[in-house]
Design an enzyme around this catalytic site. Structure first.
Site, short mmCIF file in Angstrom:
data_model
loop_
_atom_site.label_atom_id
_atom_site.label_comp_id
_atom_site.label_asym_id
_atom_site.label_seq_id
_atom_site.Cartn_x
_atom_site.Cartn_y
_atom_site.Cartn_z
N SER A 95 -13.17 -23.53 22.71
CA SER A 95 -11.84 -22.95 22.90
C SER A 95 -12.06 -21.68 23.51
CB SER A 95 -10.94 -22.86 21.62
OG SER A 95 -9.63 -22.61 22.02
N ASP A 217 -5.18 -33.47 24.06
CA ASP A 217 -5.26 -32.14 23.43
C ASP A 217 -4.08 -31.17 23.68
OD1 ASP A 217 -6.07 -29.59 22.60
OD2 ASP A 217 -7.95 -29.47 23.74
N HIS A 245 -7.95 -30.48 19.67
CA HIS A 245 -8.75 -29.48 20.24
C HIS A 245 -9.92 -28.93 19.50
CE1 HIS A 245 -8.47 -26.12 22.77
NE2 HIS A 245 -8.53 -25.02 21.67
#
Length: 267
Positions: A95, A217, A245
């Protein structure tokens, strides 16, 4: 307190393997790599850590000034690399840590060999033709909700981020991770994450890069993965057959194999 204790650094795996550094995202800590680590450690030397303000890091080392931009998190990474004298690192950033990895590579390229961007997003807010997945109003509402009721926000958002409604235990684990984080520190990290814009940094990546996305996602849509892949010259894009995610939890075997294949590949 030394750097290794400050960031709760742990090192495992093969001492003669390539060095793989696993960096967690917002609201998480190194524990979220636990399903991936044993498999990667069979082939690699694995370095795990918690950013200051997360997990079991030293809370006394946290300051709003340092961690209100991604530079503070980048410095955490580089200080760990210096302390362990790491070279030829394969940096795996989940991320927002994918962007931290890009910044670290740009600042001290001699320490890094490859970059793995796991569900990355250089910009969460839609702008012009760019689709990040959120409007500015969405992000402002998200941050206001986080400030007003962090525990409630965590319980509501974690299942959305995890994206596996038929496996509620995954959302519950992420909720627990969020709730272990100090609300003030989490608020600063959230702003740093969701208001960042690192699109201009993508073409500057000059090491081999692997972009890993999920098939669905809500936080980093497929359009974002394609955008990142297109703007990092020579990068590869892998789409995992999973939702959400956090594929290191929802699809740990696929995630581990993608990391191992890339990390151990010789040119």
């Amino acid at each position: 307190m030394g750097v290794l204790a400050r960031n709760n650094v742990t090192v495992t795996g093969r001492s003669d393997g390539p060095v793989v550094m696993l960096a967690h995202g917002f609201g998480c800590d190194q524990n979220l790599w636990r399903l991936v680590t044993p498999r990667v450690a069979e082939h690699c030397r694995v370095v795990l850590f918690d950013y200051v303000g997360s997990g079991r890091s030293d809370p006394d080392a946290w300051s709003e000034k340092r961690y209100s931009t991604l530079d503070g998190y980048t410095e955490d990474v580089l200080e760990i690399c210096r302390e362990l004298d790491l070279r030829q690192v394969v940096f795996v950033g989940h991320s927002v840590s994918a962007m931290v990895g890009m910044l670290a590579v740009a600042r001290e390229p001699e320490r890094f060999a490859k970059l793995v961007l796991l569900t990355p997003s250089p910009r969460y807010i839609d702008e012009g033709e760019y689709r990040g997945g959120f409007t500015r109003e969405d992000i402002e509402e998200l941050l206001e909700s986080l400030d007003s009721n962090y525990l409630g926000w965590s319980a509501q958002m974690a299942p959305v981020i995890m994206g596996n409604p038929d496996r509620p235990e995954l959302g519950e684990e992420l909720t627990d991770s969020f709730c272990r984080t100090d609300p003030e520190m989490a608020g600063v990290f959230a702003r740093t994450t969701f208001l960042s814009d690192n699109r201009e940094d993508l073409p500057r990546v000059n090491v081999p890069a692997l972009v890993i996305e999920s098939a669905s996602d809500a936080i980093a849509p497929r359009e974002v993965g394609a955008y990142v892949h297109e703007r990092i010259s020579g990068s590869r894009l892998v789409t995992l057959d999973t939702l959400g995610h956090c594929p290191q939890l929802s699809a740990p075997e696929q995630t581990a194999e993608a990391i191992i294949s890339f990390a151990t590949e010789t040119s």
